[in-house]
Every structure is written in structure tokens, then in C-alpha cells.
Design an enzyme around this catalytic site. Structure first.
Site, PDB file in Angstrom:
ATOM      1  N   GLY A 172      39.035  41.831  59.357  1.00 17.52           N
ATOM      2  CA  GLY A 172      39.957  42.490  60.476  1.00 17.52           C
ATOM      3  C   GLY A 172      39.212  42.204  61.821  1.00 17.52           C
ATOM      4  O   GLY A 172      38.048  41.732  61.901  1.00 17.52           O
ATOM      5  N   PHE A 176      37.127  46.242  69.950  1.00 17.59           N
ATOM      6  CA  PHE A 176      35.774  45.742  70.278  1.00 17.59           C
ATOM      7  C   PHE A 176      34.735  45.177  69.459  1.00 17.59           C
ATOM      8  O   PHE A 176      33.518  45.024  69.511  1.00 17.59           O
ATOM      9  CB  PHE A 176      34.985  47.338  70.463  1.00 17.59           C
ATOM     10  CG  PHE A 176      35.786  48.248  71.186  1.00 17.59           C
ATOM     11  CD1 PHE A 176      36.116  48.051  72.743  1.00 17.59           C
ATOM     12  CD2 PHE A 176      36.420  49.372  70.834  1.00 17.59           C
ATOM     13  CE1 PHE A 176      36.762  48.905  73.189  1.00 17.59           C
ATOM     14  CE2 PHE A 176      37.111  50.321  71.548  1.00 17.59           C
ATOM     15  CZ  PHE A 176      37.333  50.123  72.909  1.00 17.59           C
ATOM     16  N   ASP A 290      41.064  59.870  67.740  1.00 17.90           N
ATOM     17  CA  ASP A 290      41.687  58.905  67.525  1.00 17.90           C
ATOM     18  C   ASP A 290      42.290  58.530  65.949  1.00 17.90           C
ATOM     19  O   ASP A 290      42.113  57.769  65.552  1.00 17.90           O
ATOM     20  CB  ASP A 290      40.941  57.243  67.783  1.00 17.90           C
ATOM     21  CG  ASP A 290      41.624  56.230  67.906  1.00 17.90           C
ATOM     22  OD1 ASP A 290      43.108  56.110  68.301  1.00 17.90           O
ATOM     23  OD2 ASP A 290      41.028  55.062  68.065  1.00 17.90           O
TER      24      ASP A 290
END
Length: 472
Positions: A172, A176, A290
Site C-alpha cells: 500500500g 506520507f 479522519d
């Protein structure tokens, strides 16, 4: 590089220097007298000159109510009524050379000018880097590692290289950093390495380490360990074999194997339970900020766990219902009230979860890929107004669900995404209502087959007696 100043322009004008509000010049080996020009800085609020070798009279203009002046541990510095006593005592010792006094003033001027130049550079840089001044955490250093957790959870970069087989398999990528597959004693783990160029990523690294060291819940991803070695910073998480929820809803992982209504409800209950723990099980409470379908990960048993706590906010203000903070989150999932007012509340995460719940029901993208870019909540409301429940639910389910369960879940989701925060339910109510929806669906499947692996009574007992671990 050496800075030199003439006696006439040894320091920027008072107009320029008025931008200073706080200056710390302590422990800088400064000597000589305090220059009078410092008294012209009307906006200066804090001036720290401690632990130097300054001498002479403290300018009387610096003794004003609006300025906090610190001059301790300067043996030859004195107030007006003290100077005569110190002068007599000083005359019995070696007289400090005039050159040293003048040199001390120049050192002081150079030091303050250098700070002014550095502050100006940082101000320019701040225009391009978003910074949340309201939520700065204490500086995190390598020395803090031992106080956070036992040393066995700290890994050297050389260990990370071995665990990931030299970063061989990418599973993945995020904003960041990159996530790699690794193995610790034959147990698979996910290793997320922070990109060295990511400034915001480093801030989130600090936040996530501190948070995951103190919380633990079956619906939050577990931290196995972390690496904090120079620019090499990364996390080692438990490996979530079935990826994230969005991949399944969109069909990216397997177009033929989509989730049944029962599986969707179980995932919704899991995710809501993790969020409830953050808000109610942690003291002080934690706002995730988030919540989205890509941050809900699934293990080999399709148990859902919240992940990515880099934007999380620990609410330290006792008794307050909100905190003012710079906006953070993902477009489409972001609470509109929070976006407009900067007021972050527990209902902000509830809104984001409501959007995820609509994704679970419909398998539609949060923002339609058309010119109007219609939000999923607007699309669902338009269909509900027509009473068209079949058009709301993912067509791939082909009607294989309990209608009452679906309607109840849609009602929960639309309440969560209400533009008015006061009309949104608290997360504990969301969890309770979702469990009721799951019970309805299980009753239907049990009626259809008495050999089902799940008993309604057993599910109700499990859902209602789950323990809620406390934050460590």
C-alpha cells in the site's frame, strides 16, 4: 559567517524590531551592558537574559507592566538602588576591560539579529507548510522512546530491513509513506515507512506513536513496534489480510466476491465500536478526525479495525464540548460544521462515520464523478424522499436483506450526516442502533435456515456483554 555592525546601525530600527514578541537569549555567554534600544520594542512581551555575564544598570524603560524580563544569574547586573553597592565591591576586584563590554554588546546585537533573520525565514516557510498551532505536542525525541513503552517495541532500521526482506513487497501507499509486507518469526506484519521529505508526516508520526502506546481495543489496529532512527521512521502494525473496506465496496479487490448485508452490518458495528472506545473508553477522549472507508481495515476474519491515527486529537480541555483547531481530514468525509467554524466536537467523527455507513449501504463513491460532483448524502436523501429504498441499497445484493434492517440503517446514516450537529446521534446510540439492525437481519437468516452458524440469542448476548477495555 561573521556579522559586523557600525555604531549607527548596529541593529534594525525599532519599527522592524517591534515584530518581536518573545526573545530567549539565556545562557549565551553575553557580557557588557544591556543596550537601551531594547526598551523601544513596544510589542516585546517576554525577554529572557538569564545565565549571562551582563553588567551595569538595567534600563528603567524595561520595567514596564507589559514586559516579562528575566535577568537572574547575571552577577554584575543591578537595579538603580543597588549599583552603588556593587560598584564599591567591584572596585576591589579586577576591572572588566572596556573592550569586553563593547564586545558583549556586539555579541548581544548579533545574537538578536540572527534570531530576527531566522524568525523571518521560518515565517516565509510557514506560508507553504500547514501548521496547527493549537495542537502542538511536546517535542518527541529518541530519548522519549523508553518512557513510552518497553524497549522490545523499538526496532532499529537494520531490523526493519530484515523484517521486510529489504522492502521487497509493497502492499500500500499513502500520502506520507509506503506500506510493506514483513515477517516477524513467521508472523506477517505491515510496515509503514515515513517518507523523509514529509514534514506533516513526521508530525503525524509523533501523534500516532503516543496514541497507540496508550490505547488498546479489538477494533483498533494494534501497534507491534516502531522505528525512530534519524530520518528512518516507521510503524510495524498487525497485518490486516483483507485490506481496507473501500477496496471491497468498490469491487477493486474482487468483483465477484462482494459483501452480504449481514457482513456489511458486522463491519459497521465493529467500526462504530472502535470509534465509541476512542470517545468514551479513553480518558481523556480522542477524536480521530479522519474516519473514512480506506482507514477501516479488515483482518482474515473480516473483523473491522480503525487505523491511521496521525490526525487524531486528544481532548485535554476538561468539561468543554469542543476544541478550536485547524481543519484536518478528507474532503467528502469532513464535517461541514467543523469546516466552517473550526469547532471540532465528538459529532465531527459521527458525521464522517455516517458517510462511511452510506458507502456500506450503497457501494457508491462519496463524491459522484460527474460535473455536479454530488455528495453521497444528497443522492441518498433524494431517493429517500421518493421512498425508493431499492435504488439506495447496493443492487448487487439483489434484494437479499431484511427491509426493516436496511431502513433502520439508512435512518442511522442520514441522522449522522445531518448538517446540524445537534441532530446527530452520539456514537454510543449509533452502536446500539446498528446492533439492532444486525439482529433484524440475523432473525431473517435464521428463519430461512435453522442450521445457520449464528444464533440470534447468541449474537445478542455477545453484542451486549462485550467488555470495553480502558486506555492504558
Amino acid at each position: 559567517m561573521t556579522l559586523q555592525f557600525s555604531s549607527e546601525n548596529a541593529f534594525p530600527s525599532a519599527v522592524v524590531m517591534n515584530n518581536f514578541k518573545r526573545r530567549d537569549l539565556s545562557n549565551n555567554s553575553l557580557n557588557g551592558e544591556i543596550p537601551d534600544f531594547l526598551s523601544q520594542l513596544q510589542h516585546l512581551k517576554i525577554l529572557n537574559l538569564e545565565k549571562n555575564n551582563l553588567s551595569g544598570l538595567i534600563p528603567s524603560a524595561l520595567h514596564r507592566d507589559s514586559l516579562t524580563l528575566s535577568v537572574d544569574q547575571n552577577p554584575y547586573l543591578c537595579e538603580p538602588d543597588q549599583c552603588n553597592k556593587k560598584k564599591n565591591k567591584k572596585n576591589n576586584s579586577i576591572v572588566t576591560p572596556l573592550v569586553a563590554s563593547v564586545g558583549g554588546v556586539l555579541i548581544l546585537l548579533v545574537a538578536v539579529a540572527a534570531i530576527f533573520w531566522t524568525a523571518k525565514r521560518r515565517k516565509v516557510k510557514a506560508l507553504t507548510v500547514e501548521k496547527d498551532q493549537s495542537e502542538k505536542s511536546p517535542q518527541y525525541t529518541d530519548q522519549d522512546d523508553s518512557s513510552l513503552q518497553s524497549q522490545k517495541q523499538i526496532y532499529a532500521y537494520s531490523d526493519i530491513v530484515k523484517i521486510t526482506n529489504n522492502f521487497n513487497t509493497v502492499v500500500g501507499k499513502g500520502g506520507f509513506g509506503t506500506v510493506y509486507l514483513g515477517y516477524i518469526e513467521d508472523t506477517p506484519v505491515a510496515v509503514k515507512m515515513l517518507s523523509p521529505s514529509s514534514v506533516r508526516g513526521y508530525q503525524q508520526f509523533q501523534t500516532e506513536v503516543k496514541l497507540l502506546m496508550r490505547v488498546h481495543h479489538k477494533n483498533l489496529t494494534s501497534l507491534v513496534g516502531y522505528c525512530n532512527e534519524g530520518t528512518n521512521k516507521g510503524f510495524i502494525y498487525e497485518y490486516m489480510a483483507n485490506g481496507n473496506l473501500q477496496e471491497h465496496l468498490s469491487g477493486k479487490r474482487s468483483k465477484r466476491n462482494f459483501f452480504s448485508w449481514e457482513k456489511r452490518l458486522r463491519i459497521a458495528v465493529d467500526a462504530a465500536s472502535g470509534l465509541e472506545y476512542l470517545q468514551n473508553g479513553c480518558k481523556p477522549p480522542i477524536f480521530h478526525r479522519d474516519i473514512k472507508s480506506t482507514n477501516i481495515l479488515l483482518n482474515e476474519n473480516l473483523q473491522a479495525k480503525l487505523s491511521d491515527f496521525g490526525l487524531s486529537k486528544i481532548i485535554l480541555t476538561d468539561g468543554e464540548t469542543h476544541v478550536s483547531t485547524v481543519i484536518a481530514g478528507t474532503p467528502g468525509y469532513l464535517d461541514p460544521e467543523y469546516y466552517l467554524t473550526n469547532r471540532l466536537t465528538e459529532k465531527s467523527d459521527v458525521y464522517s462515520f455516517g458517510v462511511v455507513l452510506l458507502e456500506i449501504i450503497t457501494s457508491q463513491p462519496v463524491m459522484a464523478k460527474n460535473q455536479e460532483k454530488t455528495h453521497i448524502s444528497e443522492w441518498v436523501r433524494s431517493l429517500i424522499a421518493k421512498g425508493d429504498i431499492d435504488a439506495v441499497v447496493d443492487s448487487r445484493l439483489e434484494g437479499d436483506f431484511d427491509s426493516n434492517s436496511v431502513w433502520k440503517t439508512v435512518e442511522i446514516a442520514t441522522a449522522c450526516v445531518s448538517p446540524n450537529p445537534n441532530r446527530r446521534p452520539i456514537i454510543s446510540v449509533v452502536v446500539t442502533d446498528l446492533k439492532e439492525s444486525l439482529t433484524m437481519e440475523l432473525a431473517r437468516t435464521e428463519d430461512r435456515s435453522t442450521n445457520t452458524s449464528y444464533s440470534v440469542k447468541q449474537v445478542i448476548r455477545n453484542l451486549n456483554t462485550e467488555s470495553l477495555p480502558q486506555a492504558r
